[in-house]
Design a protein around this motif. Structure first.
Motif, PDB file in Angstrom:
ATOM      1  N   ASP A  18      33.406  28.497  43.736  1.00 14.61           N
ATOM      2  CA  ASP A  18      32.024  28.702  44.190  1.00 14.61           C
ATOM      3  C   ASP A  18      31.762  30.151  44.573  1.00 14.61           C
ATOM      4  O   ASP A  18      30.674  30.670  44.379  1.00 14.61           O
ATOM      5  CB  ASP A  18      31.732  27.825  45.424  1.00 14.61           C
ATOM      6  N   ARG A  19      32.796  30.802  45.135  1.00 13.23           N
ATOM      7  CA  ARG A  19      32.526  32.163  45.625  1.00 13.23           C
ATOM      8  C   ARG A  19      32.973  33.256  44.665  1.00 13.23           C
ATOM      9  O   ARG A  19      32.862  34.432  44.995  1.00 13.23           O
ATOM     10  CB  ARG A  19      33.145  32.376  47.000  1.00 13.23           C
ATOM     11  N   THR A  20      33.456  32.893  43.471  1.00  8.48           N
ATOM     12  CA  THR A  20      33.817  33.981  42.531  1.00  8.48           C
ATOM     13  C   THR A  20      32.881  34.043  41.322  1.00  8.48           C
ATOM     14  O   THR A  20      33.175  34.748  40.362  1.00  8.48           O
ATOM     15  CB  THR A  20      35.282  33.870  42.039  1.00  8.48           C
ATOM     16  N   VAL A  21      31.775  33.313  41.374  1.00  9.14           N
ATOM     17  CA  VAL A  21      30.808  33.408  40.275  1.00  9.14           C
ATOM     18  C   VAL A  21      29.624  34.235  40.760  1.00  9.14           C
ATOM     19  O   VAL A  21      28.937  33.844  41.709  1.00  9.14           O
ATOM     20  CB  VAL A  21      30.330  32.009  39.830  1.00  9.14           C
ATOM     21  N   PRO A  22      29.387  35.410  40.137  1.00  9.55           N
ATOM     22  CA  PRO A  22      28.271  36.250  40.588  1.00  9.55           C
ATOM     23  C   PRO A  22      26.923  35.567  40.369  1.00  9.55           C
ATOM     24  O   PRO A  22      26.732  34.871  39.370  1.00  9.55           O
ATOM     25  CB  PRO A  22      28.366  37.498  39.707  1.00  9.55           C
ATOM     26  N   THR A  23      26.021  35.794  41.300  1.00 11.81           N
ATOM     27  CA  THR A  23      24.665  35.269  41.146  1.00 11.81           C
ATOM     28  C   THR A  23      23.940  36.062  40.057  1.00 11.81           C
ATOM     29  O   THR A  23      23.206  35.505  39.255  1.00 11.81           O
ATOM     30  CB  THR A  23      23.902  35.437  42.492  1.00 11.81           C
ATOM     31  N   ARG A  24      24.175  37.394  40.058  1.00 12.38           N
ATOM     32  CA  ARG A  24      23.473  38.267  39.117  1.00 12.38           C
ATOM     33  C   ARG A  24      24.430  38.774  38.042  1.00 12.38           C
ATOM     34  O   ARG A  24      25.599  39.033  38.304  1.00 12.38           O
ATOM     35  CB  ARG A  24      22.847  39.450  39.871  1.00 12.38           C
ATOM     36  N   SER A  25      23.917  38.918  36.833  1.00 12.52           N
ATOM     37  CA  SER A  25      24.688  39.424  35.683  1.00 12.52           C
ATOM     38  C   SER A  25      26.036  38.703  35.565  1.00 12.52           C
ATOM     39  O   SER A  25      27.084  39.337  35.404  1.00 12.52           O
ATOM     40  CB  SER A  25      24.927  40.934  35.799  1.00 12.52           C
ATOM     41  N   ARG A 117      34.490  49.022  36.073  1.00  9.13           N
ATOM     42  CA  ARG A 117      35.357  47.849  36.011  1.00  9.13           C
ATOM     43  C   ARG A 117      35.769  47.564  37.443  1.00  9.13           C
ATOM     44  O   ARG A 117      36.216  48.483  38.143  1.00  9.13           O
ATOM     45  CB  ARG A 117      36.605  48.121  35.160  1.00  9.13           C
ATOM     46  N   SER A 118      35.603  46.346  37.875  1.00 11.93           N
ATOM     47  CA  SER A 118      35.959  46.028  39.256  1.00 11.93           C
ATOM     48  C   SER A 118      36.594  44.647  39.337  1.00 11.93           C
ATOM     49  O   SER A 118      36.415  43.812  38.452  1.00 11.93           O
ATOM     50  CB  SER A 118      34.732  46.114  40.165  1.00 11.93           C
ATOM     51  N   VAL A 119      37.334  44.462  40.417  1.00 13.16           N
ATOM     52  CA  VAL A 119      37.984  43.168  40.676  1.00 13.16           C
ATOM     53  C   VAL A 119      37.758  42.799  42.135  1.00 13.16           C
ATOM     54  O   VAL A 119      37.785  43.658  43.017  1.00 13.16           O
ATOM     55  CB  VAL A 119      39.511  43.247  40.388  1.00 13.16           C
ATOM     56  N   VAL A 121      39.222  39.897  44.902  1.00 10.05           N
ATOM     57  CA  VAL A 121      40.245  38.856  45.134  1.00 10.05           C
ATOM     58  C   VAL A 121      40.043  38.270  46.524  1.00 10.05           C
ATOM     59  O   VAL A 121      39.888  39.017  47.496  1.00 10.05           O
ATOM     60  CB  VAL A 121      41.682  39.449  45.067  1.00 10.05           C
ATOM     61  N   PHE A 122      40.045  36.960  46.623  1.00 13.89           N
ATOM     62  CA  PHE A 122      39.988  36.292  47.934  1.00 13.89           C
ATOM     63  C   PHE A 122      41.334  35.652  48.227  1.00 13.89           C
ATOM     64  O   PHE A 122      42.019  35.187  47.298  1.00 13.89           O
ATOM     65  CB  PHE A 122      38.927  35.178  47.931  1.00 13.89           C
ATOM     66  N   GLY A 123      41.697  35.576  49.501  1.00 14.44           N
ATOM     67  CA  GLY A 123      42.929  34.862  49.838  1.00 14.44           C
ATOM     68  C   GLY A 123      43.311  35.051  51.287  1.00 14.44           C
ATOM     69  O   GLY A 123      42.586  35.687  52.072  1.00 14.44           O
ATOM     70  N   ALA A 174      40.272  35.054  41.854  1.00 15.17           N
ATOM     71  CA  ALA A 174      39.984  36.444  41.490  1.00 15.17           C
ATOM     72  C   ALA A 174      38.941  36.499  40.392  1.00 15.17           C
ATOM     73  O   ALA A 174      38.870  35.602  39.536  1.00 15.17           O
ATOM     74  CB  ALA A 174      41.269  37.138  41.025  1.00 15.17           C
ATOM     75  N   SER A 175      38.131  37.554  40.432  1.00 21.38           N
ATOM     76  CA  SER A 175      37.153  37.770  39.368  1.00 21.38           C
ATOM     77  C   SER A 175      37.134  39.243  39.006  1.00 21.38           C
ATOM     78  O   SER A 175      37.429  40.096  39.833  1.00 21.38           O
ATOM     79  CB  SER A 175      35.747  37.348  39.829  1.00 21.38           C
ATOM     80  N   ALA A 176      36.791  39.508  37.759  1.00 22.27           N
ATOM     81  CA  ALA A 176      36.554  40.889  37.313  1.00 22.27           C
ATOM     82  C   ALA A 176      35.103  40.988  36.889  1.00 22.27           C
ATOM     83  O   ALA A 176      34.475  39.980  36.531  1.00 22.27           O
ATOM     84  CB  ALA A 176      37.461  41.228  36.134  1.00 22.27           C
ATOM     85  N   LYS A 177      34.566  42.198  36.969  1.00 23.56           N
ATOM     86  CA  LYS A 177      33.223  42.419  36.431  1.00 23.56           C
ATOM     87  C   LYS A 177      33.248  43.777  35.744  1.00 23.56           C
ATOM     88  O   LYS A 177      33.827  44.736  36.280  1.00 23.56           O
ATOM     89  CB  LYS A 177      32.190  42.371  37.556  1.00 23.56           C
ATOM     90  N   VAL A 178      32.629  43.851  34.576  1.00 20.11           N
ATOM     91  CA  VAL A 178      32.680  45.072  33.772  1.00 20.11           C
ATOM     92  C   VAL A 178      31.293  45.366  33.220  1.00 20.11           C
ATOM     93  O   VAL A 178      30.648  44.476  32.651  1.00 20.11           O
ATOM     94  CB  VAL A 178      33.672  44.899  32.588  1.00 20.11           C
TER      95      VAL A 178
END
Ligand code: FAD
Length: 235
Positions: A18-25, A117-119, A121-123, A174-178
């Motif tokens: 739920d918390r690694t999916v961006p709302t925008r783009s 490019r960004s990452v 990570v939650f934990g 973890a998520s990446a965004k590019v």
């Protein structure tokens, strides 16, 4: 177990939560492990965010990745490390890294942007207690700064290991965004006579500067003289 096929290799992607999916783009987001690893491995600095006394704190720090574990270290007096690793599992943290790849110069002020490019990570990091894992983490830090260095330098003493706090953060959530490509202007602005495009940016090493206390004539090792940032993570 009979009739159950065990996977032969680990999954190639992190499961979105739920918390690694961006709302925008959201189309710029990725959970691909290879991409996440590559973005992490190229970064020297991460930002470690956590809540302290009810308020958010974000601190820049070095880190290193070993497989699916990120290690962050500091002195035993380092407040964030004391808080993140203890009690086990420690406080919730959010660790990020960012690379700025280019300036995006649009025709309108509104659409100026950056290729990145960004990452994220939650934990909940755990404190690294065993001397063996601590030593392996320090090797990873040293090699992350410069591959080939560990084999040449003096290794940590038991006293230095005892004075070092290391916490380990598992790469599970973890998520990446590019962002890549040219500016995205409003259709009516493409007729404006203003230069638009991409200005790539990159970090480059300078010439090595010998420590003033190095004996004169000490040669610069090849792995430093020939250091190529773009190849530092290639096998
Ligand atoms: C150098 C740089 C500059 C940026 N500049 C801007 C800007 O000026 N304006 C702007 O709106 N956005 C900018 N972004 C993108 C920004 O990081 C967010 O992705 C964006 O604001 C969308 O937020 P959201 O509401 O979808 O995030 P949320 O919905 O809060 O994000 C949900 C989850 O998606 C994932 N996620 C979101 N963003 C990222 C990311 N960048 N990298 C990895 N995972 C991510 C995380 O797991 C996060 O918890 C920039 C990013 C970078 C790296």
């Amino acid at each position: 177990m009979q009739g159950t096929r065990q996977p032969t290799s680990p999954p190639a992607a992190y499961s979105p939560t739920d918390r690694t999916v961006p709302t925008r783009s959201a189309d710029r987001a990725s959970y691909d492990k290879e991409l996440v690893h590559a973005i992490l491995d190229e970064a020297y600095v991460c930002h470690l965010g956590f809540v302290r006394d009810g308020a958010p704190v974000v601190l820049p720090t070095l880190f290193a990745r070993v497989g699916e574990t990120l290690y962050v270290h500091g002195s035993t007096g380092s407040r964030p490390l004391r808080m993140t690793g203890e009690p086990d599992p420690g406080l919730p943290v959010c660790l990020t890294v960012t690379h700025v790849d280019a300036l995006i110069l649009a025709r309108s002020a509104f659409h100026h942007s950056i290729n990145y490019r960004s990452v994220v990570v939650f934990g909940r990091p755990r404190a690294v207690e065993s001397e063996g894992e601590k030593n392996a983490a320090l090797e990873a830090f040293t090699e992350h700064i410069m591959r080939g260095r560990w084999a040449e330098v003096r290794w940590p003493t038991p006293e230095e290991l005892a004075a070092t706090n290391v916490v380990a953060l598992q790469l599970d959530e973890a998520s990446a965004k590019v962002r890549t490509g040219p500016p995205i202007d409003d259709e009516e602005d493409y007729t404006l006579s203003v230069w638009a495009g991409v200005l790539p940016l990159r970090v480059e090493p300078g010439a090595p500067e010998a420590d003033p206390r190095l004996p004169t004539g000490t040669p610069v090792p090849d792995y430093i003289a020939d250091f190529d940032l773009s190849k530092r993570n290639l096998p």
